[in-house]
Design a protein around this motif. Sequence first.
Motif, PDB file in Angstrom:
ATOM      1  N   ALA A   1       2.766   8.344   2.251  1.00 38.27           N
ATOM      2  CA  ALA A   1       2.918   8.545   0.814  1.00 38.27           C
ATOM      3  C   ALA A   1       2.493   9.947   0.407  1.00 38.27           C
ATOM      4  O   ALA A   1       3.181  10.625  -0.372  1.00 38.27           O
ATOM      5  CB  ALA A   1       2.094   7.492   0.058  1.00 38.27           C
ATOM      6  N   ASP A   2       1.366  10.388   0.921  1.00 38.39           N
ATOM      7  CA  ASP A   2       0.855  11.717   0.581  1.00 38.39           C
ATOM      8  C   ASP A   2       1.805  12.809   1.064  1.00 38.39           C
ATOM      9  O   ASP A   2       2.135  13.746   0.320  1.00 38.39           O
ATOM     10  CB  ASP A   2      -0.532  11.884   1.205  1.00 38.39           C
ATOM     11  N   THR A   3       2.271  12.684   2.309  1.00 35.98           N
ATOM     12  CA  THR A   3       3.170  13.700   2.858  1.00 35.98           C
ATOM     13  C   THR A   3       4.498  13.725   2.112  1.00 35.98           C
ATOM     14  O   THR A   3       5.025  14.795   1.784  1.00 35.98           O
ATOM     15  CB  THR A   3       3.414  13.436   4.353  1.00 35.98           C
ATOM     16  N   LEU A   4       5.055  12.548   1.847  1.00 36.47           N
ATOM     17  CA  LEU A   4       6.337  12.482   1.147  1.00 36.47           C
ATOM     18  C   LEU A   4       6.236  13.122  -0.234  1.00 36.47           C
ATOM     19  O   LEU A   4       7.102  13.927  -0.629  1.00 36.47           O
ATOM     20  CB  LEU A   4       6.795  11.027   1.019  1.00 36.47           C
TER      21      LEU A   4
ATOM     22  N   LEU B   1      -8.357  -1.822  -2.431  1.00 34.27           N
ATOM     23  CA  LEU B   1      -7.410  -0.718  -2.329  1.00 34.27           C
ATOM     24  C   LEU B   1      -6.171  -0.985  -3.184  1.00 34.27           C
ATOM     25  O   LEU B   1      -5.682  -0.103  -3.899  1.00 34.27           O
ATOM     26  CB  LEU B   1      -7.016  -0.492  -0.872  1.00 34.27           C
ATOM     27  N   MET B   2      -5.658  -2.214  -3.126  1.00 35.20           N
ATOM     28  CA  MET B   2      -4.485  -2.550  -3.932  1.00 35.20           C
ATOM     29  C   MET B   2      -4.788  -2.457  -5.420  1.00 35.20           C
ATOM     30  O   MET B   2      -3.954  -1.989  -6.206  1.00 35.20           O
ATOM     31  CB  MET B   2      -3.996  -3.953  -3.563  1.00 35.20           C
TER      32      MET B   2
ATOM     33  N   ILE C   1       0.829  -1.205   0.000  1.00 29.18           N
ATOM     34  CA  ILE C   1       0.000   0.000   0.000  1.00 29.18           C
ATOM     35  C   ILE C   1       0.866   1.259   0.000  1.00 29.18           C
ATOM     36  O   ILE C   1       0.678   2.164  -0.819  1.00 29.18           O
ATOM     37  CB  ILE C   1      -0.967  -0.017   1.197  1.00 29.18           C
ATOM     38  N   GLY C   2       1.851   1.330   0.909  1.00 29.47           N
ATOM     39  CA  GLY C   2       2.687   2.516   0.994  1.00 29.47           C
ATOM     40  C   GLY C   2       3.515   2.731  -0.256  1.00 29.47           C
ATOM     41  O   GLY C   2       3.645   3.864  -0.742  1.00 29.47           O
ATOM     42  N   GLY C   3       4.082   1.669  -0.793  1.00 26.62           N
ATOM     43  CA  GLY C   3       4.918   1.803  -1.978  1.00 26.62           C
ATOM     44  C   GLY C   3       4.130   2.229  -3.200  1.00 26.62           C
ATOM     45  O   GLY C   3       4.543   3.127  -3.949  1.00 26.62           O
ATOM     46  N   LEU C   4       2.981   1.595  -3.434  1.00 27.62           N
ATOM     47  CA  LEU C   4       2.183   1.948  -4.602  1.00 27.62           C
ATOM     48  C   LEU C   4       1.587   3.343  -4.470  1.00 27.62           C
ATOM     49  O   LEU C   4       1.520   4.091  -5.462  1.00 27.62           O
ATOM     50  CB  LEU C   4       1.074   0.913  -4.812  1.00 27.62           C
TER      51      LEU C   4
ATOM     52  N   ASN D   1      19.664  10.184   0.524  1.00 29.78           N
ATOM     53  CA  ASN D   1      18.544  10.212  -0.417  1.00 29.78           C
ATOM     54  C   ASN D   1      17.627   9.005  -0.255  1.00 29.78           C
ATOM     55  O   ASN D   1      16.872   8.648  -1.177  1.00 29.78           O
ATOM     56  CB  ASN D   1      19.053  10.288  -1.861  1.00 29.78           C
ATOM     57  N   ALA D   2      17.664   8.365   0.928  1.00 26.13           N
ATOM     58  CA  ALA D   2      16.802   7.216   1.228  1.00 26.13           C
ATOM     59  C   ALA D   2      15.761   7.608   2.265  1.00 26.13           C
ATOM     60  O   ALA D   2      16.025   8.396   3.177  1.00 26.13           O
ATOM     61  CB  ALA D   2      17.628   6.043   1.734  1.00 26.13           C
ATOM     62  N   VAL D   3      14.567   7.028   2.145  1.00 25.02           N
ATOM     63  CA  VAL D   3      13.463   7.358   3.047  1.00 25.02           C
ATOM     64  C   VAL D   3      12.594   6.120   3.220  1.00 25.02           C
ATOM     65  O   VAL D   3      12.545   5.252   2.343  1.00 25.02           O
ATOM     66  CB  VAL D   3      12.655   8.543   2.467  1.00 25.02           C
ATOM     67  N   LEU D   4      11.929   6.037   4.362  1.00 26.34           N
ATOM     68  CA  LEU D   4      11.076   4.892   4.680  1.00 26.34           C
ATOM     69  C   LEU D   4       9.617   5.325   4.771  1.00 26.34           C
ATOM     70  O   LEU D   4       9.309   6.404   5.283  1.00 26.34           O
ATOM     71  CB  LEU D   4      11.497   4.268   6.008  1.00 26.34           C
ATOM     72  N   VAL D   5       8.718   4.434   4.310  1.00 25.03           N
ATOM     73  CA  VAL D   5       7.287   4.658   4.454  1.00 25.03           C
ATOM     74  C   VAL D   5       6.626   3.367   4.925  1.00 25.03           C
ATOM     75  O   VAL D   5       7.166   2.271   4.756  1.00 25.03           O
ATOM     76  CB  VAL D   5       6.635   5.120   3.128  1.00 25.03           C
ATOM     77  N   GLY D   6       5.440   3.496   5.527  1.00 22.17           N
ATOM     78  CA  GLY D   6       4.654   2.335   5.919  1.00 22.17           C
ATOM     79  C   GLY D   6       5.335   1.487   6.971  1.00 22.17           C
ATOM     80  O   GLY D   6       6.048   1.990   7.842  1.00 22.17           O
TER      81      GLY D   6
END
Length: 345
Positions: free
Chosen positions: A286-289, A107-108, A12-15, A260-265
Amino acid sequence: MKGSAVIVGAGIGGLATAVGLRRAGWEVTVLERWPEIRPEGTALGMRPAAQSALDRLGLGAELRRRTVPYRSAQILTPDGRRLADLPLERIERKEGRPVLMLSRVSLMEMLLDAAGAATVRTAADITDPAALRSRYDLVVGADGLRSTVRRAFFDTTARPRYTGIVAWRGVAAFEPPVHGETWGAGQVFGVTPQEPGVTNWYAAVATPEGHRESLDALRARFAGWHTAVTRALAEADEKNVLRHEIHDLRPRLRSFAGGNAVLVGDAAHAMTPSLGQGACQALLDADTLTTCLREAGDVASALRRYDASRRRPAQRVVTMSRLMTRLAGHHLQGPRNLLLRLLDA
């Protein structure tokens, strides 16, 4: 600002991040280690903030087409007596819209369609994460609880910790008289709407790590509970029931961004499902990034802003979800104000 981004993980976070970056004009590649993306799961509760995130990603209309509102639910005892109301009406009054329920599969599907099939490469085994940092302007770790990106570039003391809980999930072809959760000693059973005529159910049971039990054993755990619980389990089919040991991520990360690396979810803040917030928090990430990257002049300042915006709120939800797991698992009923604050998180 525009550039090239690689996103490791097609959950979900990646997509959702892929959708946002593509809308902002970025060149995006999503690398998924599984040979194919086969969405599974039952219902997810979309809080108003997550709905707003999907609106900004251009998916709000499709979300509302696929969902049903979740407006009323209770916490019950095993014999069906009411303990408290879930704060769904209060959330709707405060936010101006109800919580919406949809399946994780739906959702996916929405996210995959919006991200574009050509964006995703499956069967991608990441053997050299450092090479990604030199090849792309941005590396997004969206690869879940056991994140390769997190291990390569972030605090290695943070790792999955078993919570002592196993979660079971399924669907049933009936609508119960009351939705919500039933709490007993060491176990919880929940029923929520998923779509008209279909009920999502889930059970969380205290279980030693590595111990496996059958669906019949789960039924025996809940024998004698009220009718909605026993009927859902009676109709369950072993082939269509999901079972997962529940972990969260501890200790908390000191940063969600580095270089230049970041984590989500879940890669950043895996949490227990007790507050139903995992998917919502991934969408907010995802939205904030993508907003930070669109508005900033360079990647480094965008990632600093993202970390400042998301790390503490997400980690607060992790902590509250962990506490909620303990409250429910030990059948503690109070103090009532604390319980309601957690449910309203």
